[in-house]
Design a protein around this motif. Structure first.
Motif, PDB file in Angstrom:
ATOM      1  N   SER A 103       0.686  -1.302   0.103  1.00  0.00           N
ATOM      2  CA  SER A 103      -0.026  -0.094  -0.035  1.00  0.00           C
ATOM      3  C   SER A 103       0.771   0.977   0.106  1.00  0.00           C
ATOM      4  O   SER A 103       0.597   2.313  -0.439  1.00  0.00           O
ATOM      5  CB  SER A 103      -0.820   0.058   1.103  1.00  0.00           C
ATOM      6  N   TYR A 104       2.180   1.249   0.932  1.00  0.00           N
ATOM      7  CA  TYR A 104       2.801   2.482   0.674  1.00  0.00           C
ATOM      8  C   TYR A 104       3.434   2.663  -0.688  1.00  0.00           C
ATOM      9  O   TYR A 104       3.600   3.673  -1.013  1.00  0.00           O
ATOM     10  CB  TYR A 104       4.084   2.080   1.993  1.00  0.00           C
ATOM     11  N   LEU A 105       3.841   1.441  -1.294  1.00  0.00           N
ATOM     12  CA  LEU A 105       4.332   1.759  -2.710  1.00  0.00           C
ATOM     13  C   LEU A 105       3.186   2.173  -3.793  1.00  0.00           C
ATOM     14  O   LEU A 105       3.499   3.219  -4.297  1.00  0.00           O
ATOM     15  CB  LEU A 105       4.832   0.254  -3.229  1.00  0.00           C
ATOM     16  N   CYS A 106       2.216   1.651  -3.483  1.00  0.00           N
ATOM     17  CA  CYS A 106       0.888   2.530  -4.319  1.00  0.00           C
ATOM     18  C   CYS A 106       0.772   3.791  -4.046  1.00  0.00           C
ATOM     19  O   CYS A 106       0.600   4.529  -4.775  1.00  0.00           O
ATOM     20  CB  CYS A 106      -0.537   1.581  -3.861  1.00  0.00           C
ATOM     21  N   TYR A 107       0.837   4.079  -2.626  1.00  0.00           N
ATOM     22  CA  TYR A 107       0.729   5.650  -2.381  1.00  0.00           C
ATOM     23  C   TYR A 107       1.594   6.411  -2.966  1.00  0.00           C
ATOM     24  O   TYR A 107       1.554   7.572  -3.600  1.00  0.00           O
ATOM     25  CB  TYR A 107       0.539   5.771  -0.843  1.00  0.00           C
ATOM     26  N   GLU A 108       3.019   5.817  -2.835  1.00  0.00           N
ATOM     27  CA  GLU A 108       4.294   6.541  -3.423  1.00  0.00           C
ATOM     28  C   GLU A 108       4.165   6.883  -4.898  1.00  0.00           C
ATOM     29  O   GLU A 108       4.143   7.865  -5.340  1.00  0.00           O
ATOM     30  CB  GLU A 108       5.490   6.021  -2.931  1.00  0.00           C
ATOM     31  N   GLY A 109       3.600   5.623  -5.542  1.00  0.00           N
ATOM     32  CA  GLY A 109       3.522   5.821  -7.079  1.00  0.00           C
ATOM     33  C   GLY A 109       2.180   6.817  -7.302  1.00  0.00           C
ATOM     34  O   GLY A 109       2.427   7.678  -8.370  1.00  0.00           O
ATOM     35  N   ALA A 110       1.149   6.639  -6.601  1.00  0.00           N
ATOM     36  CA  ALA A 110      -0.138   7.546  -7.137  1.00  0.00           C
ATOM     37  C   ALA A 110       0.434   9.030  -6.780  1.00  0.00           C
ATOM     38  O   ALA A 110       0.091   9.873  -7.563  1.00  0.00           O
ATOM     39  CB  ALA A 110      -1.243   7.051  -6.207  1.00  0.00           C
ATOM     40  N   GLU A 111       1.274   9.114  -5.624  1.00  0.00           N
ATOM     41  CA  GLU A 111       1.508  10.646  -5.519  1.00  0.00           C
ATOM     42  C   GLU A 111       2.373  11.098  -6.564  1.00  0.00           C
ATOM     43  O   GLU A 111       2.292  12.338  -6.869  1.00  0.00           O
ATOM     44  CB  GLU A 111       2.278  10.618  -3.977  1.00  0.00           C
ATOM     45  N   LYS A 112       3.451  10.345  -6.971  1.00  0.00           N
ATOM     46  CA  LYS A 112       4.257  10.771  -8.040  1.00  0.00           C
ATOM     47  C   LYS A 112       3.581  11.100  -9.279  1.00  0.00           C
ATOM     48  O   LYS A 112       3.713  11.836 -10.104  1.00  0.00           O
ATOM     49  CB  LYS A 112       5.319   9.782  -8.220  1.00  0.00           C
ATOM     50  N   VAL A 113       2.687  10.316  -9.692  1.00  0.00           N
ATOM     51  CA  VAL A 113       1.524  10.505 -10.803  1.00  0.00           C
ATOM     52  C   VAL A 113       0.862  11.736 -10.526  1.00  0.00           C
ATOM     53  O   VAL A 113       0.745  12.696 -11.298  1.00  0.00           O
ATOM     54  CB  VAL A 113       0.465   9.240 -10.908  1.00  0.00           C
ATOM     55  N   TRP A 114       0.366  12.107  -9.479  1.00  0.00           N
ATOM     56  CA  TRP A 114      -0.284  13.403  -9.035  1.00  0.00           C
ATOM     57  C   TRP A 114       0.572  14.449  -9.225  1.00  0.00           C
ATOM     58  O   TRP A 114       0.127  15.651  -9.704  1.00  0.00           O
ATOM     59  CB  TRP A 114      -0.859  13.154  -7.489  1.00  0.00           C
ATOM     60  N   GLU A 115       1.892  14.340  -8.604  1.00  0.00           N
ATOM     61  CA  GLU A 115       2.608  15.359  -8.950  1.00  0.00           C
ATOM     62  C   GLU A 115       3.069  15.819 -10.499  1.00  0.00           C
ATOM     63  O   GLU A 115       3.125  17.009 -10.814  1.00  0.00           O
ATOM     64  CB  GLU A 115       4.170  15.104  -8.200  1.00  0.00           C
ATOM     65  N   LYS A 116       3.052  14.678 -11.097  1.00  0.00           N
ATOM     66  CA  LYS A 116       3.120  14.814 -12.620  1.00  0.00           C
ATOM     67  C   LYS A 116       2.200  15.434 -13.474  1.00  0.00           C
ATOM     68  O   LYS A 116       2.603  16.264 -14.025  1.00  0.00           O
ATOM     69  CB  LYS A 116       3.472  13.412 -13.197  1.00  0.00           C
ATOM     70  N   PHE A 117       0.883  15.120 -13.087  1.00  0.00           N
ATOM     71  CA  PHE A 117      -0.281  15.682 -13.972  1.00  0.00           C
ATOM     72  C   PHE A 117      -1.154  16.469 -13.093  1.00  0.00           C
ATOM     73  O   PHE A 117      -2.010  17.101 -13.878  1.00  0.00           O
ATOM     74  CB  PHE A 117      -1.254  14.379 -14.385  1.00  0.00           C
ATOM     75  N   GLY A 118      -1.121  16.432 -11.801  1.00  0.00           N
ATOM     76  CA  GLY A 118      -1.811  17.284 -11.015  1.00  0.00           C
ATOM     77  C   GLY A 118      -1.369  18.641 -10.337  1.00  0.00           C
ATOM     78  O   GLY A 118      -2.209  19.427  -9.946  1.00  0.00           O
ATOM     79  N   GLY A 119      -0.089  18.828 -10.699  1.00  0.00           N
ATOM     80  CA  GLY A 119       0.711  20.151 -10.407  1.00  0.00           C
ATOM     81  C   GLY A 119       0.966  20.262  -8.988  1.00  0.00           C
ATOM     82  O   GLY A 119       1.484  21.352  -8.733  1.00  0.00           O
ATOM     83  N   GLY A 120       1.137  18.967  -8.213  1.00  0.00           N
ATOM     84  CA  GLY A 120       1.563  19.129  -6.655  1.00  0.00           C
ATOM     85  C   GLY A 120       3.203  18.999  -7.077  1.00  0.00           C
ATOM     86  O   GLY A 120       3.679  18.742  -8.173  1.00  0.00           O
ATOM     87  N   HIS A 121       3.804  19.406  -5.923  1.00  0.00           N
ATOM     88  CA  HIS A 121       5.198  19.120  -6.043  1.00  0.00           C
ATOM     89  C   HIS A 121       6.034  19.012  -4.503  1.00  0.00           C
ATOM     90  O   HIS A 121       5.023  19.433  -3.610  1.00  0.00           O
ATOM     91  CB  HIS A 121       5.723  20.619  -6.490  1.00  0.00           C
TER      92      HIS A 121
END
Length: 314
Positions: A103-121
């Motif tokens: 679940s931690y890996l999924c969280y980290e991966g999804a967070e990086k996708v959000w940073e890439k396409f959602g404008g987070g940083h």
């Protein structure tokens, strides 16, 4: 006397063959175990180079060496003994722990996708300043070792799960081999990545003709290599994390989700063979990992908002 000596030599030869077979068994089992942790290994390799950003070139390899030593110490002195004790006295806890790690890996991966396409940083993604003081180096190294502890724990627990049926001493030997091999692999590759642009720059300045062309290509290509490695790391995290969670739900008795994925794999296998079946399983696991990770990101964001009273930023 001669007969006794021959018998002794025969016994020594038999023991040597047994030892060689045991070493082969450990090597094969270690290889099988580490293959399951490939996604985490790729992520570890992709994450680490950023911790030497800002250091002068002469400090990059010494810092990587310090992180590698800290990583090996974590694996051998803390993670491996804890994992072995757990597998010996509470093996039922391995699946839930694996699912938490997945679940931690999924969280980290999804967070990086959000940073890439959602404008987070993250603040750490911003352009680094040059680090010179010993104290700054110590702080950066300690932070890298802490991050590595999480990823190393995943590598070791995933590896342990693959050899949980082995006797205790065999498990211990396998995990020691995994710990040493993975540390050498990850930080050897990291060192090559970090110094590749320096090698390219040297070739571009000192070489002529083909050497200079290769050097300029290396310098120009390294940012693309790092970007590609980062993308592969994200995909690997989602795939491995999603598969761990799906397999965990099946092991705990809830067969629906993994049953769907397994059915999809069988259909793809019938249509195009083993490779297409594997790709279908991998793709489904990655999609599930992204969805499950997105749920965790949303929950963590809401928790952060509730605690801070202001919008959360990734």
């Amino acid at each position: 006397m001669a007969g006794g000596l021959v018998a002794l030599l025969d016994d020594i030869a038999a023991l040597a063959k047994l030892a060689a077979a045991s070493i082969d068994d450990v090597g094969l089992a270690a290889g099988r175990a580490t293959s399951k942790a490939a996604g985490v290994v790729i992520d570890d390799t992709a994450v680490t180079p950023r911790y030497v950003d800002g250091f002068t070139p002469d400090r990059e390899l010494p810092v990587i060496k310090k992180i590698a030593i800290g990583s090996l110490r974590n694996k051998l002195l803390f993670i491996t003994p804890a994992a072995l004790l757990l597998s010996q006295f509470a093996p039922w806890a391995l699946t839930p722990l694996l699912m938490i790690g997945g679940s931690y890996l999924c969280y980290e991966g999804a967070e990086k996708v959000w940073e890439k396409f959602g404008g987070g940083h993250h603040a750490e993604d911003e352009t680094p300043v040059v680090l010179e003081s010993a104290e700054q180096e110590k702080l950066m190294t300690a932070g890298a070792i802490r991050t590595d502890f999480i990823l190393s724990s995943e590598i070791m627990v995933i590896s342990l799960n693959e050899v949980a049926h082995e006797p205790f001493l065999m498990r211990t030997a396998i995990l020691i081999v995994v710990a040493i091999a993975m540390t050498l692999l990850v930080y050897g590759v990291v060192a090559l990545i970090v110094k590749m642009d320096d090698v390219g720059l040297h070739l571009a300045k000192a070489g002529t003709g083909a050497k200079a062309t290769i050097g300029r290509g290396m310098v120009a290509g390294m940012p693309k290599v790092l970007a590609a490695l980062s993308t592969i790391g994200v995909v690997a995290m989602l795939w491995v994390g999603g598969h761990i969670v799906l397999k965990g739900t099946d092991d705990l008795g809830w067969h629906t989700l993994y049953g769907w994925v397994h059915h999809l794999e069988e259909v793809a296998h019938d249509l195009g063979g083993a490779l297409l079946g594997w790709l279908a399983n991998t793709a489904a696991s990655a999609v599930f990992g992204l969805l499950w990770g997105a749920v965790i990101v949303a929950v963590m964001t809401l928790v952060h908002k509730a605690r801070s009273g202001e919008p959360a930023h990734h």
